[in-house]
Design a protein around this motif. Structure first.
Motif, PDB file in Angstrom:
ATOM      1  N   SER A  17     108.923-108.901   9.358  1.00 47.18           N
ATOM      2  CA  SER A  17     108.423-108.577  10.700  1.00 47.18           C
ATOM      3  C   SER A  17     108.614-107.105  11.029  1.00 47.18           C
ATOM      4  O   SER A  17     107.906-106.554  11.878  1.00 47.18           O
ATOM      5  CB  SER A  17     109.122-109.447  11.747  1.00 47.18           C
ATOM      6  OG  SER A  17     110.527-109.239  11.713  1.00 47.18           O
ATOM      7  N   SER A  18     109.566-106.444  10.351  1.00 44.41           N
ATOM      8  CA  SER A  18     109.816-105.022  10.582  1.00 44.41           C
ATOM      9  C   SER A  18     108.832-104.120   9.846  1.00 44.41           C
ATOM     10  O   SER A  18     108.828-102.900  10.056  1.00 44.41           O
ATOM     11  CB  SER A  18     111.238-104.665  10.138  1.00 44.41           C
ATOM     12  OG  SER A  18     111.420-104.957   8.753  1.00 44.41           O
ATOM     13  N   ASN A  19     108.000-104.699   8.979  1.00 41.65           N
ATOM     14  CA  ASN A  19     107.038-103.897   8.230  1.00 41.65           C
ATOM     15  C   ASN A  19     106.047-103.246   9.185  1.00 41.65           C
ATOM     16  O   ASN A  19     105.653-103.838  10.197  1.00 41.65           O
ATOM     17  CB  ASN A  19     106.306-104.796   7.234  1.00 41.65           C
ATOM     18  CG  ASN A  19     105.458-104.017   6.257  1.00 41.65           C
ATOM     19  OD1 ASN A  19     104.332-103.636   6.567  1.00 41.65           O
ATOM     20  ND2 ASN A  19     105.995-103.781   5.076  1.00 41.65           N
ATOM     21  N   THR A  23     104.149-104.514  12.918  1.00 38.94           N
ATOM     22  CA  THR A  23     104.838-103.967  14.081  1.00 38.94           C
ATOM     23  C   THR A  23     103.914-103.894  15.294  1.00 38.94           C
ATOM     24  O   THR A  23     102.796-103.371  15.207  1.00 38.94           O
ATOM     25  CB  THR A  23     105.375-102.556  13.771  1.00 38.94           C
ATOM     26  OG1 THR A  23     106.274-102.634  12.658  1.00 38.94           O
ATOM     27  CG2 THR A  23     106.107-101.977  14.964  1.00 38.94           C
ATOM     28  N   ASP A  24     104.374-104.406  16.411  1.00 44.59           N
ATOM     29  CA  ASP A  24     103.640-104.315  17.677  1.00 44.59           C
ATOM     30  C   ASP A  24     103.710-102.871  18.170  1.00 44.59           C
ATOM     31  O   ASP A  24     104.788-102.358  18.484  1.00 44.59           O
ATOM     32  CB  ASP A  24     104.272-105.264  18.695  1.00 44.59           C
ATOM     33  CG  ASP A  24     103.513-105.325  20.016  1.00 44.59           C
ATOM     34  OD1 ASP A  24     102.822-104.351  20.364  1.00 44.59           O
ATOM     35  OD2 ASP A  24     103.641-106.344  20.720  1.00 44.59           O
ATOM     36  N   MET A 216      95.399 -90.300   5.612  1.00 46.33           N
ATOM     37  CA  MET A 216      95.524 -91.703   5.230  1.00 46.33           C
ATOM     38  C   MET A 216      96.730 -92.302   5.962  1.00 46.33           C
ATOM     39  O   MET A 216      97.779 -91.661   6.087  1.00 46.33           O
ATOM     40  CB  MET A 216      95.711 -91.845   3.724  1.00 46.33           C
ATOM     41  CG  MET A 216      94.462 -91.579   2.908  1.00 46.33           C
ATOM     42  SD  MET A 216      93.171 -92.811   3.202  1.00 46.33           S
ATOM     43  CE  MET A 216      91.992 -92.313   1.930  1.00 46.33           C
ATOM     44  N   GLY A 217      96.572 -93.520   6.443  1.00 43.37           N
ATOM     45  CA  GLY A 217      97.631 -94.174   7.202  1.00 43.37           C
ATOM     46  C   GLY A 217      97.492 -94.023   8.704  1.00 43.37           C
ATOM     47  O   GLY A 217      98.254 -94.641   9.459  1.00 43.37           O
ATOM     48  N   THR A 218      96.521 -93.205   9.169  1.00 40.72           N
ATOM     49  CA  THR A 218      96.325 -93.033  10.611  1.00 40.72           C
ATOM     50  C   THR A 218      96.044 -94.383  11.267  1.00 40.72           C
ATOM     51  O   THR A 218      95.187 -95.139  10.822  1.00 40.72           O
ATOM     52  CB  THR A 218      95.151 -92.071  10.879  1.00 40.72           C
ATOM     53  OG1 THR A 218      95.456 -90.792  10.328  1.00 40.72           O
ATOM     54  CG2 THR A 218      94.883 -91.935  12.365  1.00 40.72           C
ATOM     55  N   ARG A 219      96.779 -94.659  12.339  1.00 39.98           N
ATOM     56  CA  ARG A 219      96.611 -95.940  13.036  1.00 39.98           C
ATOM     57  C   ARG A 219      95.847 -95.722  14.341  1.00 39.98           C
ATOM     58  O   ARG A 219      96.268 -94.942  15.194  1.00 39.98           O
ATOM     59  CB  ARG A 219      97.962 -96.586  13.337  1.00 39.98           C
ATOM     60  CG  ARG A 219      97.840 -98.042  13.804  1.00 39.98           C
ATOM     61  CD  ARG A 219      99.153 -98.605  14.317  1.00 39.98           C
ATOM     62  NE  ARG A 219     100.235 -98.577  13.361  1.00 39.98           N
ATOM     63  CZ  ARG A 219     100.783 -99.659  12.792  1.00 39.98           C
ATOM     64  NH1 ARG A 219     100.317-100.859  13.084  1.00 39.98           N
ATOM     65  NH2 ARG A 219     101.795 -99.535  11.960  1.00 39.98           N
ATOM     66  N   LEU A 220      94.726 -96.414  14.461  1.00 38.18           N
ATOM     67  CA  LEU A 220      93.966 -96.425  15.704  1.00 38.18           C
ATOM     68  C   LEU A 220      94.301 -97.690  16.484  1.00 38.18           C
ATOM     69  O   LEU A 220      94.512 -98.755  15.902  1.00 38.18           O
ATOM     70  CB  LEU A 220      92.460 -96.386  15.435  1.00 38.18           C
ATOM     71  CG  LEU A 220      91.896 -95.184  14.676  1.00 38.18           C
ATOM     72  CD1 LEU A 220      90.372 -95.260  14.637  1.00 38.18           C
ATOM     73  CD2 LEU A 220      92.343 -93.876  15.302  1.00 38.18           C
ATOM     74  N   ARG A 221      94.318 -97.560  17.808  1.00 39.29           N
ATOM     75  CA  ARG A 221      94.608 -98.697  18.691  1.00 39.29           C
ATOM     76  C   ARG A 221      93.509 -98.796  19.742  1.00 39.29           C
ATOM     77  O   ARG A 221      93.117 -97.783  20.341  1.00 39.29           O
ATOM     78  CB  ARG A 221      95.960 -98.483  19.365  1.00 39.29           C
ATOM     79  CG  ARG A 221      96.338 -99.524  20.415  1.00 39.29           C
ATOM     80  CD  ARG A 221      97.707 -99.211  21.001  1.00 39.29           C
ATOM     81  NE  ARG A 221      97.742 -97.904  21.645  1.00 39.29           N
ATOM     82  CZ  ARG A 221      98.856 -97.189  21.850  1.00 39.29           C
ATOM     83  NH1 ARG A 221     100.026 -97.658  21.441  1.00 39.29           N
ATOM     84  NH2 ARG A 221      98.797 -96.017  22.452  1.00 39.29           N
ATOM     85  N   LEU A 242      93.772-105.620  17.634  1.00 38.45           N
ATOM     86  CA  LEU A 242      93.539-104.175  17.615  1.00 38.45           C
ATOM     87  C   LEU A 242      94.253-103.476  18.767  1.00 38.45           C
ATOM     88  O   LEU A 242      94.541-102.280  18.681  1.00 38.45           O
ATOM     89  CB  LEU A 242      92.038-103.885  17.657  1.00 38.45           C
ATOM     90  CG  LEU A 242      91.271-104.263  16.384  1.00 38.45           C
ATOM     91  CD1 LEU A 242      89.773-104.048  16.574  1.00 38.45           C
ATOM     92  CD2 LEU A 242      91.772-103.457  15.184  1.00 38.45           C
ATOM     93  N   LYS A 243      94.547-104.199  19.833  1.00 39.45           N
ATOM     94  CA  LYS A 243      95.358-103.632  20.916  1.00 39.45           C
ATOM     95  C   LYS A 243      96.847-103.693  20.581  1.00 39.45           C
ATOM     96  O   LYS A 243      97.604-102.783  20.916  1.00 39.45           O
ATOM     97  CB  LYS A 243      95.099-104.388  22.223  1.00 39.45           C
ATOM     98  CG  LYS A 243      93.753-104.108  22.871  1.00 39.45           C
ATOM     99  CD  LYS A 243      93.668-104.749  24.253  1.00 39.45           C
ATOM    100  CE  LYS A 243      92.377-104.373  24.961  1.00 39.45           C
ATOM    101  NZ  LYS A 243      92.351-104.831  26.374  1.00 39.45           N
ATOM    102  N   ARG A 244      97.265-104.768  19.943  1.00 37.37           N
ATOM    103  CA  ARG A 244      98.694-104.995  19.712  1.00 37.37           C
ATOM    104  C   ARG A 244      99.201-104.336  18.431  1.00 37.37           C
ATOM    105  O   ARG A 244     100.293-103.769  18.402  1.00 37.37           O
ATOM    106  CB  ARG A 244      98.964-106.495  19.660  1.00 37.37           C
ATOM    107  CG  ARG A 244     100.435-106.865  19.501  1.00 37.37           C
ATOM    108  CD  ARG A 244     100.617-108.361  19.667  1.00 37.37           C
ATOM    109  NE  ARG A 244     100.220-108.780  21.009  1.00 37.37           N
ATOM    110  CZ  ARG A 244      99.984-110.042  21.368  1.00 37.37           C
ATOM    111  NH1 ARG A 244     100.085-111.007  20.467  1.00 37.37           N
ATOM    112  NH2 ARG A 244      99.637-110.335  22.607  1.00 37.37           N
TER     113      ARG A 244
END
Length: 378
Positions: A17-19, A23-24, A216-221, A242-244
């Motif tokens: 869950s910590s991965n 992760t929220d 690479m690895g950029t997180r969009l929300r 996609l929100k969480r």
């Protein structure tokens, strides 16, 4: 997990869950460079579900997978090609009828093969995989993931994906949507990335140094204020994820294409409604350190204290115990015939029928160390 092609995971979520995939990040700060990155991607570009029911140009839509049980599925060797030096060696439990991305006519695309072993809780992924007429598997790159830990590949190493990430964990699956929740981030692509990566990625695939290009690895929300109430129920599950959890940039490809598993239970009409959402409705979650050529972390590769065989000259089929002791590794593999093994020290039994050189591969975020022993069969 059930067994079979596209089998249900029955609620199992790969990795702890910590991965970072799990992760929220709904309350995480927005990155100060968010607007520039969104504009670089194209604020009017629309979200595109790169998965669905049926076929397009005789290919299924999405990235398939299979779940096996190594109690019944044999381990097989995989011949590695273009990226062999950054790949994990076999053997791997790839079924003879494993689905290749794009089946039934895979063509010359990425041709990913994803296999989950429910018994050992390992994930095996191949890039540009092929099967010979005699059934032998080959691939340009391979990666083995321990789904019980927060595994990381060596910095600057690719995987079966350009960002050095696992693929399977980022796919939208129908069984999750039907259950009412996707509890992880999704995978997405854009046409141009930066020559850089941020966690959880470990590899770049670009020569572009423009700071507005996404690493690479950029997180969009998806922005919290975006109203999802008018979308079909299945779409709302995807949009809630996609929100969480957001979506993590994993490869160069079409703009803001999110990945999923082909499944005839998808409603393509409903999925197409996602295409009304533009990149301007997303924001970049605050990134940690951006790694470039100038600051890639370095450190010691694992140390192998010993890798031995209980006998080095035997008759065919005689049991031989292979024992190891290492320190500093994240994951270990014995090739051929054995595959991934857990523990800094341990042993396995093999039954060689021909003279075989066994190699122990110990890998961490800084590199790989190997040691071999030969068992002669006479």
């Amino acid at each position: 997990m059930s067994v079979g092609q596209g089998a249900s995971l029955n609620g199992f979520v790969p990795f702890p869950s910590s991965n970072l995939w799990n992760t929220d990040i709904s309350a995480a700060p927005v990155d100060p460079n968010s607007d520039n990155i969104i504009n670089f991607i194209g604020s009017t570009v629309t979200l595109h579900p790169d998965f669905g029911a049926g076929t397009f140009q005789r290919q299924t839509i999405g990235i398939p997978y299979q779940v096996v049980d190594t109690a019944t599925q044999a381990m097989v060797n995989v011949t590695l090609g273009l990226y062999a030096d950054e790949s994990d060696p076999g053997p791997m439990p790839i079924p003879s009828n494993a689905l290749i991305e794009g089946y039934p006519k895979p063509g010359n695309g990425d041709r990913h093969v994803l296999t989950l072993d429910r018994r050992g809780c390992w994930l095996y992924e191949l890039y540009h995989a092929s099967q010979s007429r005699k059934g032998a598997w080959s691939a340009d790159s391979s990666a083995i993931w321990d789904m019980t830990i927060n595994e990381q590949r060596p910095y600057t190493w690719t995987s079966a994906d350009a960002a050095g990430l696992p693929i399977f964990v980022g796919l939208a699956r129908y069984d999750e949507v039907a259950a009412g929740a996707i509890n992880h981030a999704l995978r997405y692509t854009v046409p141009t990335t930066q020559r850089a990566f941020v966690a959880p990625a470990s590899h770049w695939a670009s020569t572009v140094t423009n700071p507005s290009a996404p690493p690479m690895g950029t997180r969009l929300r998806l922005k919290a204020a975006f109203d999802i109430s008018g979308f079909p129920a299945d779409d709302q599950v995807i949009l809630t994820a996609l929100k969480r959890y957001g979506m993590i940039l994993a490869d160069n490809g079409s703009a803001v294409f999110i990945s999923g598993v082909p499944d005839d239970r998808w409603n393509n009409t409903d999925l197409n409604m996602l295409k009304t959402i533009t990149a301007s409705n997303f924001e970049v979650v605050q990134m940690g350190t951006i790694y470039t050529d100038a600051n890639v972390p370095t450190g010691p590769s694992p140390t192998i204290s010993s890798f031995t065989a209980s006998a080095t000259s035997v008759t065919s089929g005689t049991p031989v115990t292979l024992s190891w002791n290492e320190s500093g590794a994240i994951y270990n593999i014995i090739s051929p015939t054995v595959g991934p093994v857990r523990g800094a020290s341990g042993s396995v039994t093999v039954f060689p029928t021909a003279t075989t050189t066994y190699t122990f591969y110990a890998t961490n975020q800084y590199g790989r160390t190997t040691q071999s022993v030969t068992v002669t069969v006479h």
